[in-house]
Design a protein around this motif. Structure first.
Motif, PDB file in Angstrom:
ATOM      1  N   TRP A 144      -2.962  40.255   8.981  1.00 40.54           N
ATOM      2  CA  TRP A 144      -2.967  38.800   9.115  1.00 40.54           C
ATOM      3  C   TRP A 144      -2.145  38.311  10.314  1.00 40.54           C
ATOM      4  O   TRP A 144      -2.635  37.518  11.112  1.00 40.54           O
ATOM      5  CB  TRP A 144      -2.479  38.157   7.824  1.00 40.54           C
ATOM      6  CG  TRP A 144      -2.528  36.658   7.828  1.00 40.54           C
ATOM      7  CD1 TRP A 144      -1.478  35.793   7.860  1.00 40.54           C
ATOM      8  CD2 TRP A 144      -3.706  35.834   7.792  1.00 40.54           C
ATOM      9  NE1 TRP A 144      -1.903  34.491   7.849  1.00 40.54           N
ATOM     10  CE2 TRP A 144      -3.278  34.483   7.816  1.00 40.54           C
ATOM     11  CE3 TRP A 144      -5.075  36.102   7.767  1.00 40.54           C
ATOM     12  CZ2 TRP A 144      -4.170  33.410   7.792  1.00 40.54           C
ATOM     13  CZ3 TRP A 144      -5.974  35.028   7.745  1.00 40.54           C
ATOM     14  CH2 TRP A 144      -5.513  33.708   7.751  1.00 40.54           C
ATOM     15  N   ASP A 145      -0.909  38.791  10.428  1.00 43.31           N
ATOM     16  CA  ASP A 145      -0.072  38.337  11.545  1.00 43.31           C
ATOM     17  C   ASP A 145      -0.734  38.642  12.886  1.00 43.31           C
ATOM     18  O   ASP A 145      -0.733  37.792  13.800  1.00 43.31           O
ATOM     19  CB  ASP A 145       1.300  39.002  11.492  1.00 43.31           C
ATOM     20  CG  ASP A 145       2.244  38.340  10.494  1.00 43.31           C
ATOM     21  OD1 ASP A 145       1.743  37.578   9.627  1.00 43.31           O
ATOM     22  OD2 ASP A 145       3.463  38.581  10.581  1.00 43.31           O
ATOM     23  N   GLU A 146      -1.275  39.842  13.025  1.00 43.01           N
ATOM     24  CA  GLU A 146      -1.927  40.214  14.282  1.00 43.01           C
ATOM     25  C   GLU A 146      -3.109  39.296  14.559  1.00 43.01           C
ATOM     26  O   GLU A 146      -3.292  38.822  15.694  1.00 43.01           O
ATOM     27  CB  GLU A 146      -2.392  41.669  14.225  1.00 43.01           C
ATOM     28  CG  GLU A 146      -3.053  42.131  15.519  1.00 43.01           C
ATOM     29  CD  GLU A 146      -3.545  43.562  15.450  1.00 43.01           C
ATOM     30  OE1 GLU A 146      -4.104  44.030  16.472  1.00 43.01           O
ATOM     31  OE2 GLU A 146      -3.390  44.205  14.393  1.00 43.01           O
ATOM     32  N   GLY A 147      -3.921  39.025  13.544  1.00 46.13           N
ATOM     33  CA  GLY A 147      -5.073  38.155  13.725  1.00 46.13           C
ATOM     34  C   GLY A 147      -4.681  36.757  14.143  1.00 46.13           C
ATOM     35  O   GLY A 147      -5.290  36.161  15.041  1.00 46.13           O
ATOM     36  N   VAL A 148      -3.651  36.212  13.497  1.00 46.17           N
ATOM     37  CA  VAL A 148      -3.193  34.866  13.849  1.00 46.17           C
ATOM     38  C   VAL A 148      -2.666  34.841  15.277  1.00 46.17           C
ATOM     39  O   VAL A 148      -2.955  33.918  16.053  1.00 46.17           O
ATOM     40  CB  VAL A 148      -2.128  34.376  12.846  1.00 46.17           C
ATOM     41  CG1 VAL A 148      -1.509  33.056  13.315  1.00 46.17           C
ATOM     42  CG2 VAL A 148      -2.731  34.217  11.453  1.00 46.17           C
ATOM     43  N   ARG A 149      -1.898  35.862  15.637  1.00 47.85           N
ATOM     44  CA  ARG A 149      -1.339  35.896  16.998  1.00 47.85           C
ATOM     45  C   ARG A 149      -2.448  36.013  18.045  1.00 47.85           C
ATOM     46  O   ARG A 149      -2.384  35.366  19.102  1.00 47.85           O
ATOM     47  CB  ARG A 149      -0.350  37.058  17.125  1.00 47.85           C
ATOM     48  CG  ARG A 149       0.955  36.823  16.376  1.00 47.85           C
ATOM     49  CD  ARG A 149       1.998  37.872  16.765  1.00 47.85           C
ATOM     50  NE  ARG A 149       3.289  37.586  16.158  1.00 47.85           N
ATOM     51  CZ  ARG A 149       3.778  38.223  15.089  1.00 47.85           C
ATOM     52  NH1 ARG A 149       3.074  39.193  14.513  1.00 47.85           N
ATOM     53  NH2 ARG A 149       4.961  37.904  14.605  1.00 47.85           N
ATOM     54  N   ILE A 150      -3.448  36.842  17.793  1.00 46.31           N
ATOM     55  CA  ILE A 150      -4.565  36.969  18.735  1.00 46.31           C
ATOM     56  C   ILE A 150      -5.278  35.621  18.882  1.00 46.31           C
ATOM     57  O   ILE A 150      -5.612  35.195  19.989  1.00 46.31           O
ATOM     58  CB  ILE A 150      -5.556  38.055  18.255  1.00 46.31           C
ATOM     59  CG1 ILE A 150      -4.920  39.443  18.380  1.00 46.31           C
ATOM     60  CG2 ILE A 150      -6.860  37.986  19.045  1.00 46.31           C
ATOM     61  CD1 ILE A 150      -5.734  40.547  17.725  1.00 46.31           C
ATOM     62  N   ALA A 151      -5.517  34.965  17.737  1.00 44.72           N
ATOM     63  CA  ALA A 151      -6.201  33.677  17.769  1.00 44.72           C
ATOM     64  C   ALA A 151      -5.391  32.626  18.514  1.00 44.72           C
ATOM     65  O   ALA A 151      -5.926  31.862  19.331  1.00 44.72           O
ATOM     66  CB  ALA A 151      -6.499  33.218  16.344  1.00 44.72           C
ATOM     67  N   LEU A 152      -4.084  32.589  18.265  1.00 42.61           N
ATOM     68  CA  LEU A 152      -3.245  31.594  18.940  1.00 42.61           C
ATOM     69  C   LEU A 152      -3.143  31.864  20.436  1.00 42.61           C
ATOM     70  O   LEU A 152      -3.099  30.925  21.247  1.00 42.61           O
ATOM     71  CB  LEU A 152      -1.855  31.573  18.303  1.00 42.61           C
ATOM     72  CG  LEU A 152      -1.785  30.993  16.883  1.00 42.61           C
ATOM     73  CD1 LEU A 152      -0.382  31.132  16.322  1.00 42.61           C
ATOM     74  CD2 LEU A 152      -2.232  29.538  16.860  1.00 42.61           C
ATOM     75  N   ASP A 153      -3.127  33.129  20.813  1.00 47.45           N
ATOM     76  CA  ASP A 153      -3.110  33.457  22.247  1.00 47.45           C
ATOM     77  C   ASP A 153      -4.402  32.987  22.912  1.00 47.45           C
ATOM     78  O   ASP A 153      -4.373  32.388  23.997  1.00 47.45           O
ATOM     79  CB  ASP A 153      -2.933  34.963  22.428  1.00 47.45           C
ATOM     80  CG  ASP A 153      -2.998  35.366  23.895  1.00 47.45           C
ATOM     81  OD1 ASP A 153      -2.088  34.986  24.655  1.00 47.45           O
ATOM     82  OD2 ASP A 153      -3.974  36.039  24.274  1.00 47.45           O
ATOM     83  N   ALA A 154      -5.547  33.235  22.241  1.00 46.03           N
ATOM     84  CA  ALA A 154      -6.827  32.790  22.801  1.00 46.03           C
ATOM     85  C   ALA A 154      -6.914  31.260  22.820  1.00 46.03           C
ATOM     86  O   ALA A 154      -7.512  30.678  23.726  1.00 46.03           O
ATOM     87  CB  ALA A 154      -7.971  33.377  21.981  1.00 46.03           C
ATOM     88  N   GLN A 155      -6.303  30.630  21.844  1.00 46.02           N
ATOM     89  CA  GLN A 155      -6.264  29.163  21.826  1.00 46.02           C
ATOM     90  C   GLN A 155      -5.447  28.641  23.011  1.00 46.02           C
ATOM     91  O   GLN A 155      -5.853  27.686  23.688  1.00 46.02           O
ATOM     92  CB  GLN A 155      -5.667  28.684  20.509  1.00 46.02           C
ATOM     93  CG  GLN A 155      -5.562  27.173  20.370  1.00 46.02           C
ATOM     94  CD  GLN A 155      -5.187  26.769  18.955  1.00 46.02           C
ATOM     95  OE1 GLN A 155      -6.023  26.713  18.063  1.00 46.02           O
ATOM     96  NE2 GLN A 155      -3.905  26.495  18.738  1.00 46.02           N
ATOM     97  N   HIS A 156      -4.320  29.272  23.256  1.00 44.17           N
ATOM     98  CA  HIS A 156      -3.473  28.877  24.390  1.00 44.17           C
ATOM     99  C   HIS A 156      -4.212  29.033  25.716  1.00 44.17           C
ATOM    100  O   HIS A 156      -4.011  28.234  26.649  1.00 44.17           O
ATOM    101  CB  HIS A 156      -2.191  29.719  24.391  1.00 44.17           C
ATOM    102  CG  HIS A 156      -1.264  29.415  25.531  1.00 44.17           C
ATOM    103  ND1 HIS A 156      -0.534  28.247  25.610  1.00 44.17           N
ATOM    104  CD2 HIS A 156      -0.969  30.124  26.666  1.00 44.17           C
ATOM    105  CE1 HIS A 156       0.171  28.240  26.722  1.00 44.17           C
ATOM    106  NE2 HIS A 156      -0.058  29.369  27.384  1.00 44.17           N
TER     107      HIS A 156
END
Length: 349
Positions: A144-156
């Motif tokens: 979960w943490d990895e998925g959220v971080r990947i998503a937030l990086d792509a959002q940024h």
């Protein structure tokens, strides 16, 4: 009654709108997403989506991307469409072009959506799925943490918007659903700690949405109940009625038997024979036999070719509902609707 020459599935927009109103009132302040998978439970996904949007529904759940693409052409750009089955890269690209929200339940799928968003220039709207114990797709707690971080990086980087979190419930017991909700809320809280803003949180489908308000998030996914199909073995639903009825004409009379122009070729389960009653102009009659293209039932005094018989519906001639037919053979009402083949004409009112 009278006028049909073969089997007809007659869908009623007034009933569907009333069902939507009953569900909407029941789930408030959560927002309704009407799910129109399996071609709108056999009634027609485009028809159901148009009726729902006209009734004020702002979210349509399509299950798959190809259906969502077709619905976008039907309902325009305003309503939100949500597709959650893992799809091909070409389908992802088409979904982004049509502004379809995507349910994402694996790291691989997340990465592929980001790649397609980067290549197409269309920003993806993502709902990230946490596995809450059903093991029906979804990121594990360890991922979960990895998925959220990947998503937030792509959002940024301007490729996606992480707008929601979602999951499925087993609905096997209240205790299991409580545990699933606890895992879901913990995942949402952790995502928010990492910087996510998740306005759309959805965990429940029809049964849990209706019966357990404490499990609802900001959004609920309801399909069968909107179409008037209650849970097998479950209680009747106030304000909810079947949105469609199946009817067919009498073709001939053989002694004390009326022969009807519908059979297992049309998708009617042959195992219903001897278990249910159907509606006739003279009230309910036992169903005796279901053949390949005809069925037989107990005739009535005035029975004649051309008389219409209701195989299921809302009880106006003593017929049963799709759910009671399903209960008679140990299945669910959705199957009764979805089994009906294209040979059965669809009529809309």
């Amino acid at each position: 009654m009278g006028g049909v020459t073969g089997p007809v599935l007659r869908a009623d927009a007034t009933v569907l709108r009333a069902n939507i109103a009953a569900v909407t009132a029941r789930v408030a302040p959560a927002e309704l997403m009407i799910v129109v998978k399996d071609d709108g439970y056999g009634l027609g996904a485009a028809w159901a989506a148009r009726v729902a949007v006209d009734a004020g529904v702002r979210w349509i759940g399509s299950y798959d991307i190809p259906t969502a693409i077709q619905l976008r052409a039907e309902i325009g750009d305003g309503p939100r469409l949500f597709a959650w089955v893992t799809s091909t890269d070409d389908e992802i690209a088409a979904a982004l072009h049509a502004h379809v929200d995507l349910g994402v339940g694996s790291l691989d799928y997340l990465e592929r959506v980001i790649v397609q968003a980067d290549a197409s220039g269309f920003r993806a709207r993502i709902h990230l799925k946490i596995d809450t114990g059903l093991h029906r797709n979804g990121l594990s707690a360890a991922e979960w943490d990895e998925g959220v971080r990947i998503a937030l990086d792509a959002q940024h980087r301007g490729m996606i918007d992480l707008v929601g979190a979602w999951s499925h419930l087993a609905e096997a017991s209240d205790a299991e659903d409580d545990a699933a909700q606890a895992r879901f809320l913990a995942a949402v809280a952790r995502a928010e700690e990492l910087g996510a803003v998740l306005p759309h949180q959805h965990l429940t489908a029809s049964a849990a949405t209706w019966e357990r308000p404490e499990l609802r998030g900001t959004l609920v996914r309801v399909g069968a109940f909107c179409f008037g199909v209650r849970s097998a073995g479950g209680p009747d639903l106030p304000g909810i009625a079947p949105a469609a009825e199946l009817l067919a004409p009498v073709t001939r009379i053989e002694g004390d038997v009326a022969v009807i122009a519908v059979g297992s070729f049309d998708g009617l389960p042959s195992t219903l024979a001897g278990r249910i009653r159907v509606g006739t102009p003279a009230g309910p009659r036992p169903l005796r036999d279901i053949g390949i293209d005809e069925m037989r039932l107990e005739a009535w005094d005035s029975a004649a070719p051309g008389d219409e018989v209701l195989l299921f519906g809302r009880g106006r001639c003593g017929e049963e509902t799709p759910t009671t037919l399903a209960e008679a053979i140990g299945t669910v009402g959705e199957e009764i609707l979805c089994r009906l083949t294209p040979h059965v004409h669809r009529e809309y009112r």
